[in-house]
Design a protein around this motif. Structure first.
Motif, PDB file in Angstrom:
ATOM      1  N   UNK A 175       0.864  -1.370   0.037  1.00  0.00           N
ATOM      2  CA  UNK A 175      -0.011  -0.048   0.087  1.00  0.00           C
ATOM      3  C   UNK A 175       0.625   1.189   0.026  1.00  0.00           C
ATOM      4  N   UNK A 176       0.284   2.550   0.227  1.00  0.00           N
ATOM      5  CA  UNK A 176       1.134   3.609   0.171  1.00  0.00           C
ATOM      6  C   UNK A 176       1.223   3.920   1.489  1.00  0.00           C
ATOM      7  N   UNK A 177       2.731   4.126   1.793  1.00  0.00           N
ATOM      8  CA  UNK A 177       3.089   4.683   3.202  1.00  0.00           C
ATOM      9  C   UNK A 177       4.460   4.982   3.357  1.00  0.00           C
ATOM     10  N   UNK A 327      -4.266   4.038   5.204  1.00  0.00           N
ATOM     11  CA  UNK A 327      -5.560   3.277   4.514  1.00  0.00           C
ATOM     12  C   UNK A 327      -5.847   1.874   4.212  1.00  0.00           C
ATOM     13  N   UNK A 328      -4.699   1.222   3.709  1.00  0.00           N
ATOM     14  CA  UNK A 328      -4.878  -0.104   3.492  1.00  0.00           C
ATOM     15  C   UNK A 328      -5.095  -1.113   4.929  1.00  0.00           C
ATOM     16  N   UNK A 331      -8.720  -0.496   5.971  1.00  0.00           N
ATOM     17  CA  UNK A 331      -9.864  -1.529   5.173  1.00  0.00           C
ATOM     18  C   UNK A 331      -9.745  -2.826   5.860  1.00  0.00           C
ATOM     19  N   UNK A 332      -8.595  -3.409   6.190  1.00  0.00           N
ATOM     20  CA  UNK A 332      -8.636  -4.807   6.724  1.00  0.00           C
ATOM     21  C   UNK A 332      -9.327  -4.690   8.220  1.00  0.00           C
ATOM     22  N   UNK A 333      -8.656  -3.614   9.061  1.00  0.00           N
ATOM     23  CA  UNK A 333      -9.346  -3.306  10.530  1.00  0.00           C
ATOM     24  C   UNK A 333     -10.721  -3.184  10.389  1.00  0.00           C
ATOM     25  N   UNK A 334     -11.398  -2.232   9.640  1.00  0.00           N
ATOM     26  CA  UNK A 334     -12.614  -1.965   9.606  1.00  0.00           C
ATOM     27  C   UNK A 334     -13.705  -3.406   9.228  1.00  0.00           C
ATOM     28  N   UNK A 358      -5.069  11.026   8.095  1.00  0.00           N
ATOM     29  CA  UNK A 358      -5.823  10.722   9.011  1.00  0.00           C
ATOM     30  C   UNK A 358      -7.083  10.225   8.403  1.00  0.00           C
ATOM     31  N   UNK A 359      -7.634  11.181   7.246  1.00  0.00           N
ATOM     32  CA  UNK A 359      -8.801  10.755   6.471  1.00  0.00           C
ATOM     33  C   UNK A 359      -8.787   9.410   5.859  1.00  0.00           C
ATOM     34  N   UNK A 360      -7.486   9.169   5.274  1.00  0.00           N
ATOM     35  CA  UNK A 360      -7.495   7.741   4.717  1.00  0.00           C
ATOM     36  C   UNK A 360      -7.751   6.769   5.663  1.00  0.00           C
TER      37      UNK A 360
END
Length: 447
Positions: A175-177, A327-328, A331-334, A358-360
């Motif tokens: 992912x992007x980090x 953000x990636x 998605x998994x944690x949510x 924070x938004x992502x």
């Protein structure tokens, strides 16, 4: 900024005080300093047990946990190097299954720091480089059957990427980090992660978008490493509450992982593929299956046990913790949170470093979150809690405010729970540094 590290052991604290002065700068990535430092201490990275080297944006720690669990289920021993620590610096260095003892750690850090600073002039090694050298030195002096080494940042220029011939390399979810270090596109970041590839060493990967997979293949080909990708060399599916893994060597059926979340079967399958594609450590199928339920990895969708923090919520409430910060991961944690919460109301406690999106992170939680309480991350540059609360409001989370610390946040949540609703599920998230503080406050030290 280096990771905060303190110890109740005076000799360890003296060395941690020295270590804490070695703050990495924007130009810290590179193999020159770590190579010079390792040479001064006898090149211990050339005398390690078979190495399993794991990179990735998210999931690499869980993959390492599954690798360790499988090796130990086979009756073997594994050294493990991981970062960051959550509560105690010792968590970074696991010797043949056990966290390094304080007395040994103090001597080890002093030896490496002295070599870095005094033996022939100061190399200028960073916090992570000294820690990596200390881990490799410890691993070279203690017998074990395998080494599980987690990349710290990126791959190509990470300090761990000096092992010349690992048994296998693996790349978890991408992912992007860390864009300031690794680049702004998925393809560039993938190329950095694939930089762990070594000639003749299997590079085991998950399935990625075509452009990302192509970049990994390009880097691996230049290194002379075969790519064994999900969907081509191996694959898995989840059916009837079991994981079904397959590759050219046959099939394996395992229980679903004890680690929470719909993303964990993929991490388990990656660990299985990595062990089955290497030739140095024999792991029977029964041990691979046992790893599914034996693996533990703190602060990754961890349900907190009875303790001071959970006690602040009404009896029967659930308190979960996750250190995901991009953000990636969100998605998994949510998705994992939706599974465990069901129809119960969900409340979030969030603290984030200032260089994270924070938004992502918050967006995937909006459909389920009843409230968000934003808190600081002690000792680190972080988003102002008021700013996080403002982002939550703009995204549509119904209630958002701030608190001074996790304890205050949980008390505030408990004070406004409607009596007619089911007991809540609360998730504390946003930073592994915050996660460490939470574990300490709930008397759940990682072991």
């Amino acid at each position: 900024m280096p990771d905060h590290a303190t110890s109740s052991h005076p000799a360890v604290q003296r060395q941690l005080d020295r270590l804490m002065t070695l703050g990495p700068g924007a130009d810290i990535l590179g193999l020159g300093r770590i190579t010079a430092l390792l040479a001064r201490i006898g090149n211990p990275h050339l005398a390690l047990p078979p190495v399993l080297h794991v990179a990735g944006t998210n999931g690499k720690g869980s993959t390492c946990a599954f690798l360790r669990a499988a090796i130990e289920a086979a009756g073997l021993t594994a050294h493990v190097y991981s970062s960051p620590h959550l509560v105690r610096f010792n968590e970074r260095i696991r010797l043949a299954g056990q966290l390094i003892e304080d007395d040994a750690l103090a001597v080890l850090l002093e030896e490496v720091l002295d070599a870095s600073e005094f033996a022939g002039g100061n190399i200028g090694a960073s916090f992570f480089e000294v820690t990596t050298a200390a881990a490799f030195l410890a691993f070279s002096r203690t017998s074990a059957d395998a080494c599980v080494i987690e990349i710290g940042l990126g791959g190509r220029l990470d300090a761990t990427n000096v092992v010349p011939a690992p048994a296998a390399c693996a790349i978890a979810q991408l992912g992007i980090d860390h864009q300031a270090f690794l680049g702004d596109t998925a393809e560039v970041i993938a190329g950095e992660k694939a930089g762990i590839a070594k000639r003749g060493v299997p590079l085991v990967t998950m399935a990625y978008a075509d452009s990302v997979a192509a970049r990994i293949a390009e880097v691996a080909a230049a290194a002379g490493a075969p790519v064994l990708a999900q969907g081509a060399a191996w694959d898995f599916e989840v059916a009837a509450d079991r994981l079904h893994y397959r590759d050219a060597g046959g099939t394996i059926e395992t229980p679903l992982p004890a680690l929470a979340g719909p993303h964990q079967p993929a991490n388990l399958a990656l660990a299985i593929a990595t062990l089955r594609q290497q030739q140095h450590v024999a792991i029977p199928s029964a041990a691979l299956a046992a790893a599914a339920t034996a693996a533990r990895w703190p602060a990754r969708m961890q349900r907190l046990a009875a303790g001071p923090l959970l006690g602040l919520l009404p009896p029967g409430s659930q308190l979960w913790l996750d250190g995901g910060h991009n953000e990636a991961a969100a998605r998994s944690v949510s998705a994992a949170l939706a599974e465990v919460a069901g129809e119960r109301p969900v409340h979030l406690v969030l603290g984030m470093l200032s260089n994270k999106d924070a938004t992502g992170l918050l967006a995937p939680f909006v459909p389920m979150a009843r409230s968000l309480t934003a808190i600081p991350v002690p000792g680190h540059a972080h988003h102002a809690p008021a700013d996080l609360a403002g982002i939550a409001c703009r995204l549509g989370i119904p209630a958002a405010d701030t608190a001074e610390d996790p304890e205050s946040a949980l008390r505030r949540i408990a004070s406004r729970l409607p009596s007619h609703e089911p007991l809540p599920v609360v998730l504390i998230l946003g930073s592994l540094y915050l996660a460490g503080e939470v574990l300490r406050a709930n008397d759940e030290l990682p072991d």
